[in-house]
Structures are given as C-alpha cells and as structure tokens.
Design a protein around this motif. Sequence first.
Motif, mmCIF file in Angstrom:
data_model
loop_
_atom_site.group_PDB
_atom_site.id
_atom_site.type_symbol
_atom_site.label_atom_id
_atom_site.label_comp_id
_atom_site.label_asym_id
_atom_site.label_seq_id
_atom_site.Cartn_x
_atom_site.Cartn_y
_atom_site.Cartn_z
ATOM 1 N N TYR A 120 42.131 37.827 -7.956
ATOM 2 C CA TYR A 120 42.338 36.822 -6.623
ATOM 3 C C TYR A 120 42.334 35.403 -7.425
ATOM 4 O O TYR A 120 41.301 35.193 -8.463
ATOM 5 C CB TYR A 120 41.271 37.051 -5.572
ATOM 6 C CG TYR A 120 41.433 38.181 -4.947
ATOM 7 C CD1 TYR A 120 42.439 38.229 -3.699
ATOM 8 C CD2 TYR A 120 40.743 39.406 -5.078
ATOM 9 C CE1 TYR A 120 42.519 39.240 -2.848
ATOM 10 C CE2 TYR A 120 41.149 40.285 -4.431
ATOM 11 C CZ TYR A 120 41.751 40.398 -3.353
ATOM 12 O OH TYR A 120 41.858 41.570 -2.471
ATOM 13 N N SER A 121 43.038 34.402 -6.732
ATOM 14 C CA SER A 121 42.920 32.931 -6.991
ATOM 15 C C SER A 121 42.742 32.208 -5.528
ATOM 16 O O SER A 121 43.512 32.504 -5.059
ATOM 17 C CB SER A 121 44.210 32.496 -7.797
ATOM 18 O OG SER A 121 44.321 31.419 -8.076
ATOM 19 N N VAL A 122 41.970 31.311 -5.718
ATOM 20 C CA VAL A 122 41.735 30.323 -4.794
ATOM 21 C C VAL A 122 42.051 28.969 -5.200
ATOM 22 O O VAL A 122 41.453 28.684 -6.244
ATOM 23 C CB VAL A 122 40.381 30.463 -4.003
ATOM 24 C CG1 VAL A 122 40.283 29.135 -2.556
ATOM 25 C CG2 VAL A 122 40.228 31.810 -3.382
ATOM 26 N N TRP A 123 42.749 28.239 -4.456
ATOM 27 C CA TRP A 123 43.077 26.727 -4.841
ATOM 28 C C TRP A 123 43.219 25.763 -3.610
ATOM 29 O O TRP A 123 43.664 26.315 -2.788
ATOM 30 C CB TRP A 123 44.290 26.761 -5.941
ATOM 31 C CG TRP A 123 45.572 27.300 -5.699
ATOM 32 C CD1 TRP A 123 45.894 28.469 -5.806
ATOM 33 C CD2 TRP A 123 46.689 26.703 -5.158
ATOM 34 N NE1 TRP A 123 47.163 28.695 -5.529
ATOM 35 C CE2 TRP A 123 47.594 27.529 -4.920
ATOM 36 C CE3 TRP A 123 46.783 25.497 -4.660
ATOM 37 C CZ2 TRP A 123 48.847 27.190 -4.352
ATOM 38 C CZ3 TRP A 123 48.056 25.027 -3.859
ATOM 39 C CH2 TRP A 123 49.096 26.049 -3.718
ATOM 40 N N PHE A 124 43.040 24.661 -4.011
ATOM 41 C CA PHE A 124 43.179 23.600 -2.877
ATOM 42 C C PHE A 124 43.943 22.316 -3.633
ATOM 43 O O PHE A 124 43.793 22.259 -4.826
ATOM 44 C CB PHE A 124 42.202 23.213 -2.031
ATOM 45 C CG PHE A 124 40.990 22.501 -2.991
ATOM 46 C CD1 PHE A 124 40.939 21.056 -3.044
ATOM 47 C CD2 PHE A 124 39.962 23.223 -3.443
ATOM 48 C CE1 PHE A 124 40.229 20.326 -3.836
ATOM 49 C CE2 PHE A 124 38.794 22.309 -4.282
ATOM 50 C CZ PHE A 124 39.021 21.061 -4.472
ATOM 51 N N THR A 131 52.355 14.257 -2.733
ATOM 52 C CA THR A 131 51.715 13.845 -3.779
ATOM 53 C C THR A 131 50.676 14.932 -4.135
ATOM 54 O O THR A 131 49.876 14.880 -3.122
ATOM 55 C CB THR A 131 51.501 12.545 -4.086
ATOM 56 O OG1 THR A 131 52.631 11.804 -3.797
ATOM 57 C CG2 THR A 131 50.973 12.153 -5.506
ATOM 58 N N VAL A 132 50.553 15.428 -5.320
ATOM 59 C CA VAL A 132 49.105 16.106 -5.727
ATOM 60 C C VAL A 132 48.454 15.113 -6.701
ATOM 61 O O VAL A 132 49.101 15.394 -7.795
ATOM 62 C CB VAL A 132 49.572 17.670 -6.076
ATOM 63 C CG1 VAL A 132 48.573 18.447 -6.521
ATOM 64 C CG2 VAL A 132 50.285 18.574 -4.787
ATOM 65 N N ARG A 133 47.446 15.045 -6.403
ATOM 66 C CA ARG A 133 46.534 14.126 -7.395
ATOM 67 C C ARG A 133 45.962 15.239 -8.489
ATOM 68 O O ARG A 133 45.649 14.930 -9.576
ATOM 69 C CB ARG A 133 45.664 13.313 -6.921
ATOM 70 C CG ARG A 133 46.219 11.981 -6.200
ATOM 71 C CD ARG A 133 45.349 11.068 -5.634
ATOM 72 N NE ARG A 133 44.076 11.079 -6.193
ATOM 73 C CZ ARG A 133 42.819 11.138 -5.402
ATOM 74 N NH1 ARG A 133 43.010 11.282 -4.141
ATOM 75 N NH2 ARG A 133 41.849 11.119 -5.923
ATOM 76 N N TYR A 134 45.321 16.240 -7.666
ATOM 77 C CA TYR A 134 44.730 17.375 -8.569
ATOM 78 C C TYR A 134 44.552 18.547 -7.861
ATOM 79 O O TYR A 134 44.726 18.483 -6.567
ATOM 80 C CB TYR A 134 43.239 16.825 -9.062
ATOM 81 C CG TYR A 134 42.381 16.486 -8.162
ATOM 82 C CD1 TYR A 134 41.515 17.611 -7.559
ATOM 83 C CD2 TYR A 134 41.984 15.329 -7.655
ATOM 84 C CE1 TYR A 134 40.584 17.287 -6.688
ATOM 85 C CE2 TYR A 134 41.245 15.075 -6.825
ATOM 86 C CZ TYR A 134 40.176 16.165 -6.418
ATOM 87 O OH TYR A 134 39.272 15.724 -5.273
ATOM 88 N N LYS A 135 44.366 19.653 -8.337
ATOM 89 C CA LYS A 135 44.261 21.028 -7.881
ATOM 90 C C LYS A 135 42.660 21.505 -8.309
ATOM 91 O O LYS A 135 42.347 21.399 -9.343
ATOM 92 C CB LYS A 135 45.114 22.191 -8.439
ATOM 93 C CG LYS A 135 46.353 22.173 -7.883
ATOM 94 C CD LYS A 135 47.201 23.112 -8.437
ATOM 95 C CE LYS A 135 47.997 23.816 -7.614
ATOM 96 N NZ LYS A 135 48.985 24.985 -8.402
ATOM 97 N N GLY A 136 41.784 22.005 -6.995
ATOM 98 C CA GLY A 136 40.792 22.758 -7.437
ATOM 99 C C GLY A 136 41.065 24.260 -7.670
ATOM 100 O O GLY A 136 41.842 24.745 -6.612
#
Length: 173
Positions: A120-124, A131-136
């Motif tokens: 599984y993968s969870v990201w935000f 615009t995406v500044r960063y992903k967690g």
Amino acid sequence: MTSNSKTARTLSRAGVTVALALLATGCSPPERPLVAIGRGPDGDVRTLLHPCSDDDRIREVVLLRIDEKGDKADPANLGDWSAQLPGTASGDQEFSVFSLPKDWQGTAGSATTLAPDRDYSVWFVVGPNDTVRYKGVTSFTRADVEGLPPGQWWADGKAMSRAEFRAHADDAC
C-alpha cells in the motif's frame, strides 16, 4: 557540411537535451517521508500526516493498493481511495484508513482489513490550486502494520515512535 557545423549542431542538440532534462526534473515535486501508519488503541489502522508547516494546506490524500498479482480483489480488503480536505485543514491530520473524517470529500469504501501480500502507499499533496509544492509519502504492507509494537508508527520503511516520526519528518522538510 564542414566539421565545425557538425560540431556546432551536436553541441546545440546536447544543450537542448540537457535543458529538457533539467525542465523535466524541475517539474517533479519532491517526495518526503511525511506519512506514518500505526494502530489505534482499538486496533484500527491509522494514518498520520505531518506537513512541513502548520500553514501548509493539504489539498488531497490518496491511498493506493498496489495489486501486482492481478487476482480478484476481496471486498473486505482495503482498496484505493482519494479524498479532498476542507479548505481549513492544516497541520497534522490523523484518521483511519478505513473511514475518512466527516468533513473530507471522498469515500474510503466499506473495507475492514488490509490485504495480505499487497503493498500500500499513502500520499498527500501540498500546494495551491493545481501546483504541487511537495508530496508526503509512505509505503507499507499488512505485515508492517501488524508487527508494530504499541505506540509505534511505520514510516520511511521502519518503526518509530510518534515523536521520532515528527522529528524525522521535520528533518525531511
């Protein structure tokens, strides 16, 4: 064609290739270990999101089940979902992977378990508008979660306390 014009054209093509490569890598948002998976006191599988700043608005959260075997999915096992957070959501967010907070827009489905032998993968994502500044991000398996001692969270491929996770996430920012 002279040797000098061939060299100039080759150097020009190399420059364009380097420029395109730099543009391509510059467009990918950085991925940071800002998501942890743990168990609540009742055994519920929980997700903890830790944005870099309390002012960073988390725009979307996604859970993906990586299904490499391609066999028929059991409806009791957790599948993919996506949710948008309300505009006021900021700071750490903790919730069940099986049911989203009431004010979030999305549906986690009716699953009650994690599938065995699946990743599984969870990201935000954080950033204004499109615009995406960063992903967690984090990845985990059912075995990773089941093997956690009480009070421990799974993040960046290892078990850690909540305080260790926050320090680890802060270092990644």
